[in-house]
Design an enzyme around this catalytic site. Structure first.
Site, PDB file in Angstrom:
ATOM      1  N   TYR A   1      -0.390   4.815   5.154  1.00 42.64           N
ATOM      2  CA  TYR A   1       0.618   3.789   4.850  1.00 42.64           C
ATOM      3  C   TYR A   1       1.951   4.323   5.368  1.00 42.64           C
ATOM      4  O   TYR A   1       2.398   5.382   4.941  1.00 42.64           O
ATOM      5  CB  TYR A   1       0.739   3.573   3.342  1.00 42.64           C
ATOM      6  CG  TYR A   1      -0.465   2.940   2.685  1.00 42.64           C
ATOM      7  CD1 TYR A   1      -1.564   3.711   2.301  1.00 42.64           C
ATOM      8  CD2 TYR A   1      -0.503   1.572   2.422  1.00 42.64           C
ATOM      9  CE1 TYR A   1      -2.669   3.134   1.687  1.00 42.64           C
ATOM     10  CE2 TYR A   1      -1.609   0.994   1.792  1.00 42.64           C
ATOM     11  CZ  TYR A   1      -2.672   1.779   1.433  1.00 42.64           C
ATOM     12  OH  TYR A   1      -3.765   1.207   0.815  1.00 42.64           O
TER      13      TYR A   1
ATOM     14  N   HIS B   1     -13.581   7.630  -0.299  1.00 44.70           N
ATOM     15  CA  HIS B   1     -12.335   8.308   0.088  1.00 44.70           C
ATOM     16  C   HIS B   1     -11.737   9.010  -1.118  1.00 44.70           C
ATOM     17  O   HIS B   1     -11.629   8.421  -2.195  1.00 44.70           O
ATOM     18  CB  HIS B   1     -11.323   7.292   0.645  1.00 44.70           C
ATOM     19  CG  HIS B   1     -11.562   6.937   2.077  1.00 44.70           C
ATOM     20  ND1 HIS B   1     -10.554   6.560   2.925  1.00 44.70           N
ATOM     21  CD2 HIS B   1     -12.700   6.921   2.821  1.00 44.70           C
ATOM     22  CE1 HIS B   1     -11.048   6.325   4.135  1.00 44.70           C
ATOM     23  NE2 HIS B   1     -12.355   6.531   4.096  1.00 44.70           N
TER      24      HIS B   1
ATOM     25  N   PRO C   1      -0.989  -7.088  -0.496  1.00 42.62           N
ATOM     26  CA  PRO C   1      -2.158  -6.251  -0.208  1.00 42.62           C
ATOM     27  C   PRO C   1      -1.854  -4.744  -0.166  1.00 42.62           C
ATOM     28  O   PRO C   1      -2.762  -3.931  -0.109  1.00 42.62           O
ATOM     29  CB  PRO C   1      -2.627  -6.745   1.150  1.00 42.62           C
ATOM     30  CG  PRO C   1      -1.434  -7.384   1.757  1.00 42.62           C
ATOM     31  CD  PRO C   1      -0.628  -7.938   0.637  1.00 42.62           C
TER      32      PRO C   1
ATOM     33  N   LYS D   1      -5.246  -4.251  -4.379  1.00 39.10           N
ATOM     34  CA  LYS D   1      -5.650  -4.571  -5.746  1.00 39.10           C
ATOM     35  C   LYS D   1      -6.330  -5.929  -5.896  1.00 39.10           C
ATOM     36  O   LYS D   1      -6.901  -6.208  -6.947  1.00 39.10           O
ATOM     37  CB  LYS D   1      -4.416  -4.536  -6.665  1.00 39.10           C
ATOM     38  CG  LYS D   1      -3.832  -3.145  -6.833  1.00 39.10           C
ATOM     39  CD  LYS D   1      -4.826  -2.182  -7.439  1.00 39.10           C
ATOM     40  CE  LYS D   1      -4.327  -0.748  -7.427  1.00 39.10           C
ATOM     41  NZ  LYS D   1      -5.432   0.199  -7.664  1.00 39.10           N
TER      42      LYS D   1
ATOM     43  N   TYR E   1      -3.474   4.000  -7.746  1.00 38.26           N
ATOM     44  CA  TYR E   1      -4.206   3.599  -6.538  1.00 38.26           C
ATOM     45  C   TYR E   1      -5.719   3.554  -6.801  1.00 38.26           C
ATOM     46  O   TYR E   1      -6.402   2.619  -6.390  1.00 38.26           O
ATOM     47  CB  TYR E   1      -3.912   4.564  -5.392  1.00 38.26           C
ATOM     48  CG  TYR E   1      -4.372   4.042  -4.034  1.00 38.26           C
ATOM     49  CD1 TYR E   1      -5.654   4.322  -3.557  1.00 38.26           C
ATOM     50  CD2 TYR E   1      -3.539   3.255  -3.253  1.00 38.26           C
ATOM     51  CE1 TYR E   1      -6.092   3.831  -2.335  1.00 38.26           C
ATOM     52  CE2 TYR E   1      -3.962   2.765  -2.016  1.00 38.26           C
ATOM     53  CZ  TYR E   1      -5.238   3.064  -1.567  1.00 38.26           C
ATOM     54  OH  TYR E   1      -5.671   2.563  -0.351  1.00 38.26           O
TER      55      TYR E   1
END
Ligand code: APR
Ligand code: PHB
Length: 392
Positions: A202, A72, A294, A298, A386
């Site tokens: 998200y 991704h 979560p 990580k 990220y």
């Protein structure tokens, strides 16, 4: 019985470490409390940083991930249903993440370890570290209620997760713990339906957080924020699908494919760190030393970076007796842990609905997300955290 290193726990941390040590000619023994079937059935997160992908490549356990994993280069944020994309790869000079379930990572690691002849004892009972402050530590355990077995070793790697025994083998007067327990949980489902978007979403919604993720192009993973004491029986599939459609917004909802869930669970969210990550001959790695909410994906990736530092230190010790990397392990690992803790805490803070916060607080969340949406600089900071910060 004697080995160089006893590894407690056959999760991602323990199995990654055992693989690197074995490849480096350093014999080790893995002691796992649960059965292999249980360990390989646990459903966990599924986003791998490049550090983790590189480690799996290094230990030769990347074939299935390369075949089945989904690279991704971006993900989406949504505010009350309006999406915007974070171009991770464009913002970080080419970095990506790999979407590949941790369950699969664990299965691949265990299969490779057993094929290599690594000693892994499943259903090991009463695993107990001893004499970690001396030069001859040892571990005792039993199998099927039998006689106590003693294993003498040079080092013990506590990879036994948040509920393990190794962290508490460090004297209480030495241990420093830091914790934030969040006033909500994540209700997660797995369903054999195509994801609603080819990338993750998200979502900050006034009704609460939602996440659209996936395990493959035909298997979806969704989460909704819920009260921590929520009863799973109050959430039949239809109610979950309805809530996801609301929280993810019309644009995403138009592409949600509904289907029966074959896994449904509620997980608590906490930030936790126990320092130091080393005491005498005991070294902690992964969830044994730290937990992240979560939101930032990580957990597994911090286990991988801990293992990178610990394996490097152990290899140096057995190569020429050098102890400097062993002595620097806790400091180095914690430096990365705390930065990931910060990102995970921050990302949770701007995406979730906090019951004790008011309308002004939500305005601050929406303003920060709006700032990120329109600021190249802000998006770079989100993207570089990220995909995973540099190891050192
Ligand atoms: N003796 C032996 N094994 C134990 C003991 C014990 N006393 N206590 C726990 N274990 C085992 C657990 O059964 C588990 O298989 O240690 C293993 C720890 O694995 P994880 O909890 O997966 O932790 P870790 O390997 O650090 O991986 C971190 O896993 O939990 C997720 O979200 C977390 O993604 C993160 C990753
Ligand atoms: C998952 O797919 O399980 C997942 C993905 C991203 C997260 C957390 C969980 O941040």
């Amino acid at each position: 019985m004697r080995t160089k290193i006893v590894i407690v726990g056959a999760g991602p941390a323990g199995m990654l470490l055992s693989q690197i040590l074995q490849i480096s000619g350093i014999d080790c023994l893995v002691l796992e409390r649960k059965s292999r079937a249980y360990v390989e059935s646990r459903v966990r997160a599924g986003v791998l940083e490049q550090v983790t992908v590189d480690l799996l490549e290094r230990v030769g356990v990347a074939d299935r991930m390369r075949r089945e994993g989904l690279p991704h280069d971006g993900f989406n944020l949504a505010v009350d249903g309006e999406l915007f994309r974070i171009d991770m790869t464009g913002l970080t000079q080419g970095s990506k993440v790999m979407v590949y379930g941790q369950t699969e990572v664990t299965r691949d690691l265990i299969e490779a370890a057993l094929a290599r002849g690594t000693q892994v004892v499943f259903e090991a009972e009463d695993v107990t570290p001893h004499d970690i402050e001396g030069a001859q530590p040892f571990v005792t355990y039993r199998v099927a209620g039998g006689e106590t077995i003693r294993v003498d070793c040079d080092f013990i790697a506590g990879c036994d997760g948040f509920h393990g025994v190794c962290r508490n083998a460090i004297p209480e007067e030495i241990r420093r713990t830091f914790e934030r327990v969040y006033p909500f949980g994540w209700l997660g489902i797995l369903s054999e339906v195509p994801p609603c978007n080819h990338e993750l979403i998200y979502s900050n919604h006034e009704r609460g957080f939602a996440l659209a993720s996936m395990r493959s192009r035909t298997r979806s993973r969704y989460y909704i924020q819920c009260p921590i004491d929520e009863n799973l029986d109050d959430w039949p599939d239809e109610r979950i699908w309805d809530e996801l459609a609301i929280r993810l917004g019309d644009e995403a909802a138009a592409h949600i494919v509904r289907g029966p869930s074959f896994e449904k669970s509620i997980a608590p969210l906490r930030s936790f760190v126990s320092e130091p990550m080393r005491h005498g001959r005991l070294f902690l790695a992964g969830d044994a030393a730290h937990i992240v909410p979560p939101t930032g994906a990580k957990g597994l990736n911090l286990a991988a970076s801990d293992v990178h530092f610990l394996a490097e230190a152990m290899i140096a010790f057995y190569k020429d007796g050098a102890e400097d990397l062993l002595n620097d392990y806790s400091r180095k690992a914690l430096a990365r842990v705390w930065k990931a803790e910060r990102f995970s805490w921050w990302f949770t803070g701007i995406t979730h609905r906090f019951p004790d916060r008011n309308a002004f607080d939500r305005k601050m969340q929406v303003a920060e997300l709006d700032y990120i949406r329109h600021s190249h600089a802000a998006q770079i900071t989100v993207a570089e955290n990220y995909v995973g910060l540099p190891l050192e």
